[in-house]
Design an enzyme around this catalytic site. Structure first.
Site, PDB file in Angstrom:
ATOM      1  N   CYS A  89       0.804  -1.055  -0.100  1.00 27.56           N
ATOM      2  CA  CYS A  89       0.020   0.183  -0.015  1.00 27.56           C
ATOM      3  C   CYS A  89       0.734   1.186   0.015  1.00 27.56           C
ATOM      4  O   CYS A  89       0.295   2.394  -0.062  1.00 27.56           O
ATOM      5  CB  CYS A  89      -0.926   0.072   1.099  1.00 27.56           C
ATOM      6  SG  CYS A  89      -2.306  -1.152   0.992  1.00 27.56           S
ATOM      7  N   GLY A 123     -11.066 -12.935 -13.696  1.00 32.57           N
ATOM      8  CA  GLY A 123     -10.062 -11.929 -13.428  1.00 32.57           C
ATOM      9  C   GLY A 123      -9.523 -11.658 -14.642  1.00 32.57           C
ATOM     10  O   GLY A 123     -10.028 -11.735 -15.680  1.00 32.57           O
ATOM     11  N   HIS A 124      -8.426 -10.684 -14.750  1.00 37.09           N
ATOM     12  CA  HIS A 124      -7.897 -10.108 -15.853  1.00 37.09           C
ATOM     13  C   HIS A 124      -6.359  -9.939 -15.553  1.00 37.09           C
ATOM     14  O   HIS A 124      -5.805  -9.194 -14.684  1.00 37.09           O
ATOM     15  CB  HIS A 124      -8.438  -8.576 -16.176  1.00 37.09           C
ATOM     16  CG  HIS A 124      -7.907  -7.944 -17.384  1.00 37.09           C
ATOM     17  ND1 HIS A 124      -8.385  -8.620 -18.760  1.00 37.09           N
ATOM     18  CD2 HIS A 124      -7.341  -7.018 -17.523  1.00 37.09           C
ATOM     19  CE1 HIS A 124      -7.772  -7.587 -19.652  1.00 37.09           C
ATOM     20  NE2 HIS A 124      -7.066  -6.775 -19.101  1.00 37.09           N
ATOM     21  N   ASP A 147     -10.786   0.436   7.671  1.00 37.54           N
ATOM     22  CA  ASP A 147      -9.753  -0.227   7.734  1.00 37.54           C
ATOM     23  C   ASP A 147      -8.265   0.691   7.592  1.00 37.54           C
ATOM     24  O   ASP A 147      -8.374   1.515   6.905  1.00 37.54           O
ATOM     25  CB  ASP A 147      -9.627  -1.537   6.982  1.00 37.54           C
ATOM     26  CG  ASP A 147      -9.560  -1.269   5.324  1.00 37.54           C
ATOM     27  OD1 ASP A 147     -10.196  -0.147   4.967  1.00 37.54           O
ATOM     28  OD2 ASP A 147      -9.552  -2.230   4.382  1.00 37.54           O
TER      29      ASP A 147
END
Lengths: 348, 203
Positions: free
Chosen positions: A17, A138-139, A226
């Protein structure tokens, strides 16, 4: 296999992150956009929250989120687990139950073996299975740097949505995971972290916020978020802005990685921590007794951090006890919501 | 001696690691580091301060120039503890201290606790021979948030003494996540250190 083990973190520029676009930049890019209006969009872009919520019927709403990032640990399987736990976290933070997920993958097929991709996705699947979530697709694109994450959809009752915006003066703030993952993973990249702390931070980042969310559902919770890329104080600032309340944080009560304090003092701090401080520092007032390394730690961008829960004062101790009993060992009361000064965070 | 480092074009944590490696190879009384981003500037400044340098930085074209100076006669810096990067100087003994509880000796626990704090405070008198302080059983509480032992031990850690607490014990007393100083260790490491040390003092 005699090959050197893969060191994923040495293949990318940002980690976890901490690779998030600086918050001020995002605001500048998005401000003034003409957003679609729909009465069923209960939580949308106009108030930054953990996930979007769209009402389907009077007693059912859909919660959606997406999260992906470059690796912050060296092991592909563990990276997959962490990315999945992180992506699912936004659903838990809204009080929802995740149901389906889709992989979002960027992979450097020219420089990394496909077995790495397989291990990443296996790690993600393991955590989805643990959460009771099915992978529906998904991709994948080719890219110079590995990135992985998921788009997750969950369900929630429209009357039981937990946003960041409902602090009540007197609420206690409960945090469920230690802070410092950005600094610790920076030390891992620098080769300074030993196996014990690497294992501990990996385990915590790969831990779902599910137990924490299921536990808090039994208490009078007014707001929740969060803790991820904006750090403890960045996310807290999002809760406190326009709330009319203030917040007081007890610095000594915040669970953290002790090693992160040492590494913060040494300057092993991800650039994202400085971005977070630049962007949200004006909301925060540090007491004279709060050392700079703790201040840095509180702005440290977290990967798959814990939930920050505003709970009715009288239930705080019972919530912490219940969280610990359900395996959320680090859970602690870290502060309280005050009547004022409004929109200010005081850290003492 | 290379006391000018050009870390432009490097992202965190590379500049700090570059400076760290340089200082491990040679003790420098002055160092200049060039960086090209604000995070690297702040991190290198923090690192040099942590190493006992007086630090200044200025903007230059395309980045920042950071200067660190250290040595006798530079005011506050002269009283800074030795750098944490411990060199294995010849002739230096390695003393390991094993702290096995919250109290020193038996008789009265209140007195014992006071004595133990006094002991920890006095440990720096051993000088550079003090190598490691390991905490087991109730002793680990000295390293946890809220203990008056934390600033004392942080001072030792800043002076380059390795502080370590038994992980099982930290977990037993529910202070694993609130440990503030030193690292988490295990019995194998403790036994290894006992063997490596020139002497082990157990209290």
């Amino acid at each position: 296999m005699t090959d050197e083990p893969i060191r994923l973190t040495s293949t990318v520029k940002g980690a976890g992150c901490a690779a998030k676009l600086a918050p001020g930049d995002l605001d500048r890019a998005l401000c003034g956009l003409d957003l679609p209006v729909d009465p069923n969009l209960l939580v949308g872009l106009e108030r930054a929250d953990d996930a979007g919520v769209y009402r389907i019927t009077d007693d059912l709403a859909m919660v959606q989120t997406v999260d992906f990032f470059p690796p912050m640990v060296d092991d592909p399987y563990q990276f997959g687990r962490i990315a999945a736990a992180n992506a699912l976290s936004d659903i838990y933070a809204m009080g929802g139950t995740p149901r389906t997920a889709m992989n979002v993958v960027a992979f450097p097929a020219k420089t990394l073996d496909l077995s790495v991709l397989r291990a990443v996705i296996e790690g993600g699947l393991a955590v989805l299975r643990e959460a009771g979530v099915v992978l529906v697709g998904g991709h994948t694109i080719e890219d110079p740097e590995l990135k992985y994450g998921l788009s997750v959809t969950g369900f929630i009752h429209p009357d039981r949505i937990l946003t960041k915006r409902n602090l009540k003066a007197g609420d206690r703030l409960v945090l469920t995971k230690p802070v410092g993952t950005g600094i610790v993973t920076t030390a891992i990249r620098g080769g300074l972290a030993d196996a014990a702390v690497t294992e501990r931070v990996t385990r915590n980042m790969a831990t779902l916020n599910r137990a924490a969310a299921e536990t808090m559902a039994k208490f009078t919770v007014h707001a929740c978020t969060d803790i991820t890329g904006f750090g403890l104080l960045g996310h807290l600032a999002e809760m406190v802005v326009d709330s009319g309340c203030g917040v007081r944080i007890d610095a000594a009560a915040v669970p953290c990685y002790p090693e992160a304090l040492q590494w913060a003092a040494m300057g092993l701090i991800p650039a994202g921590a400085y971005n977070n401080r630049d962007f949200r520092g004006s909301f925060v007032e540090f007491g004279a007794g709060v050392p700079r390394r703790l201040q840095d730690l509180f702005f440290d961008p977290q990967t798959s951090g814990g939930l920050l829960i505003a709970v009715a004062a009288g239930e705080a101790e019972a919530l912490v006890a219940a969280l610990r009993a359900n395996g959320v060992a680090a859970a602690a009361v870290v502060g309280e919501v005050t009547a004022g000064p409004a929109d200010r965070i005081v850290v003492e | 001696m290379n006391n000018k480092l050009d870390c432009r074009g490097q992202n965190c944590p590379v500049p700090v690691l570059t400076v760290k490696k340089t200082l491990e190879e040679a003790s420098l009384s002055a160092i200049t580091v060039l960086v090209d981003n604000e995070a690297a500037r702040q991190n290198v400044c923090r690192f040099l301060e942590h190493q006992g340098y007086a630090v200044g930085s200025e903007g230059i074209e395309g980045g920042f120039r950071i200067t660190g100076t250290r040595g006798e006669g530079t005011g506050a810096v002269a009283s800074e503890p030795a750098p944490p990067v411990r060199e294995r100087a010849t002739g230096r003994r390695r003393v390991m201290v094993l702290v096995t509880g919250e109290h020193m000796g038996r008789g009265d626990d209140g007195l014992g606790e006071m004595l133990m704090f006094n002991f920890l405070k006095t440990l720096p008198e051993m000088g550079p021979d003090l190598w490691r302080v390991a905490f087991v059983n109730g002793g680990v509480k000295f390293t946890a948030q809220g203990s008056d032992g934390v600033p004392i031990l942080q001072g030792l850690a800043d002076a380059g003494v390795e502080i370590a607490s038994c992980g099982v014990c930290l977990a037993f007393f529910h202070v694993l996540e609130t440990m503030q100083v030193g690292t988490v260790t295990n019995m194998l490491e403790i036994v290894t250190w006992m063997q490596q040390a020139d002497s082990v003092i157990t209290v």
